[in-house]
Motif scaffolding. Structure first.
Motif, short mmCIF file in Angstrom:
data_model
loop_
_atom_site.label_atom_id
_atom_site.label_comp_id
_atom_site.label_asym_id
_atom_site.label_seq_id
_atom_site.Cartn_x
_atom_site.Cartn_y
_atom_site.Cartn_z
N GLU A 110 0.82 -1.21 0.00
CA GLU A 110 0.00 0.00 0.00
C GLU A 110 0.85 1.26 0.00
OE1 GLU A 110 -3.95 1.83 2.29
OE2 GLU A 110 -2.90 0.09 3.09
N ASP A 111 2.08 1.18 0.53
CA ASP A 111 2.94 2.36 0.58
C ASP A 111 3.77 2.55 -0.69
OD1 ASP A 111 4.75 0.31 0.79
OD2 ASP A 111 5.61 0.95 2.71
N GLY A 112 3.58 1.66 -1.67
CA GLY A 112 4.30 1.79 -2.93
C GLY A 112 5.55 0.97 -3.04
N SER A 113 5.95 0.28 -1.98
CA SER A 113 7.12 -0.60 -2.05
C SER A 113 6.75 -1.90 -2.73
CB SER A 113 7.66 -0.87 -0.64
OG SER A 113 6.67 -1.52 0.15
N VAL A 114 7.76 -2.59 -3.29
CA VAL A 114 7.52 -3.84 -4.00
C VAL A 114 7.24 -4.97 -3.03
CG1 VAL A 114 8.56 -5.55 -5.54
CG2 VAL A 114 8.95 -3.12 -5.94
#
Length: 411
Positions: A110-114
């Motif tokens: 959700e935070d954009g990390s893979v």
């Protein structure tokens, strides 16, 4: 709304989805990196996502040289678990194989990390192409829709020796092809002779689980319906074939293999609207193209109450590349996004009344055409819960690319 400089002259926002909190997740490409941005409902970048609202990732897929690698986000799926599934394609510009295309799917937290628990590691070459381009696989993605199972459907085209074929593939939650669907996971319409072009450019999953597809077959406009298991629905279309194909005539009155069907959607009555373009004057196919809008009844027959015999054709005296279409759920008005103009296109939105006539209450004569920067494009088009239009696209300003997202109040 706007922003999100990509650092490249290719700033188009190819994919856009709205999450449960009203935020817009937008995907594109920046050099050798995939790029995903998230915008708050106010239009500002979401600082809790990626770095300053933008997530870029190229190292995950082993790309570093923007001169030889060009990834583009083609679809975004937002499952209920808060994850973000990004479906993209990687264009490899090598000395041996120019424009070799490799599809991929990557899952983000959700935070954009893979999310490294997906694929290997966080990367899935979904069509089985060999990394390193040992076995080139040329597939061009056009549309992606999520499924309740957590998987997704992807559609587009594939280059073949005899022409370009239409493809639709089903994937499971793990990003791998679902071989139980259709013929080994794939629905295909292959060309009969060269040069011909076929493509499944837009899909919609119905409440019954059946799948509508829109596009073109041998450069003739097409809508079709598939059953849940990927077979052509014989209760739909011409001659119980599962498909309806519409062929236009050229300026000499002869059948013309000259159409491309890019956008498809349905209205509240279940009628199907197909948007595309055609070039009936072959000698002017690059500089002068018609906008085509067709409406079909839910069973696949042309709706004769729309336009002229179910068709609306507009010659704008210039090049137009129609992208997407949406039907307003409250008013039934139809809105089409497009790239308008030859060479340096402009951001364009066209509006039509439910009967197919231009909606002259929408800007000038039912059209909004603006040059934003040096080159600008309009791509995805949606209606938000308040009934406003949201249109994503891109621009180039002094060689620097950026995402563009515009919101329109409509009647």
């Amino acid at each position: 709304m706007g922003g999100g400089v990509t650092g490249q002259p290719t700033g188009n926002a190819w994919a856009m989805e709205r999450d449960s909190q009203g935020r817009y997740v937008v995907g594109g490409g920046a050099g050798a990196q995939l790029m995903v941005a998230r915008y708050l409902p106010s239009g500002e970048l979401d600082p809790s996502f990626g770095i300053g609202g933008i997530a870029k990732f190229g190292s995950v897929i082993g790309l570093s040289d923007p001169k030889h690698h060009r990834p583009i986000v083609r679809g975004i799926v937002l499952p209920n678990d808060g994850k973000i599934l990004v479906i993209a394609e990687h264009w490899s510009l090598t000395a041996t194989h120019a424009n070799t295309i490799y599809p991929m799917s990557i899952r983000l937290n959700e935070d954009g990390s893979v999310d490294h628990s997906y694929g290997d590691p966080g990367y899935e070459d979904a069509w089985g192409g060999v990394p390193g381009w040992v076995t080139p696989v040329s597939i061009n993605l056009r549309d992606v829709i999520g499924l309740p199972s957590g998987g997704f459907l992807a559609s587009g085209t594939r280059n073949r020796n005899r022409g370009v074929s239409a493809r639709l593939v089903k994937f499971g939650p793990d990003g791998r092809i679902d071989r139980s669907f259709a013929a080994n996971g794939t629905v295909a319409v292959n060309p009969k002779k060269w040069p011909t072009w076929s493509g499944f450019y837009e899909m919609k999953r119905l409440q019954s689980g059946k799948i509508l597809v829109g596009g073109d077959i041998r450069n003739r406009l097409m809508v079709g319906r598939l059953t849940r298991d990927g077979k052509w629905d014989r209760r739909f279309g011409q001659g119980r074939s599962g498909k309806t194909i519409v062929q236009f005539k050229d300026t000499n009155g002869k059948p013309c293999f000259c159409s491309v069907g890019n956008g498809m959607n349905t209205d509240r009555k279940g009628r199907i609207v197909l948007a595309g373009y055609s070039f009936p004057r072959i000698e002017k196919r690059l500089s002068q193209v018609e906008l085509d809008l067709l409406r079909f009844r839910s069973g696949g027959r042309l709706d004769r109450s729309f336009g002229r015999g179910g068709k609306v054709r507009i010659n704008l005296g210039n090049r137009i590349d129609v992208q997407e279409v949406v039907v307003h759920p409250r008013t039934g008005r139809i809105y089409v996004s497009a790239w308008f103009g030859y060479g340096a296109p402009k951001f364009a939105v066209f509006a039509f009344r439910p009967n197919g006539k231009p909606d002259r209450s929408f800007f000038h004569k039912g059209r909004y055409v603006r040059k934003i920067g040096d080159i600008s494009t309009a791509q995805e088009i949606q209606v938000d819960p308040q009934g406003r239009l949201i249109v994503s696209g891109g621009t180039t300003i002094d060689g620097e690319g950026a995402f563009v997202i515009k919101r329109f109040r409509v009647p």
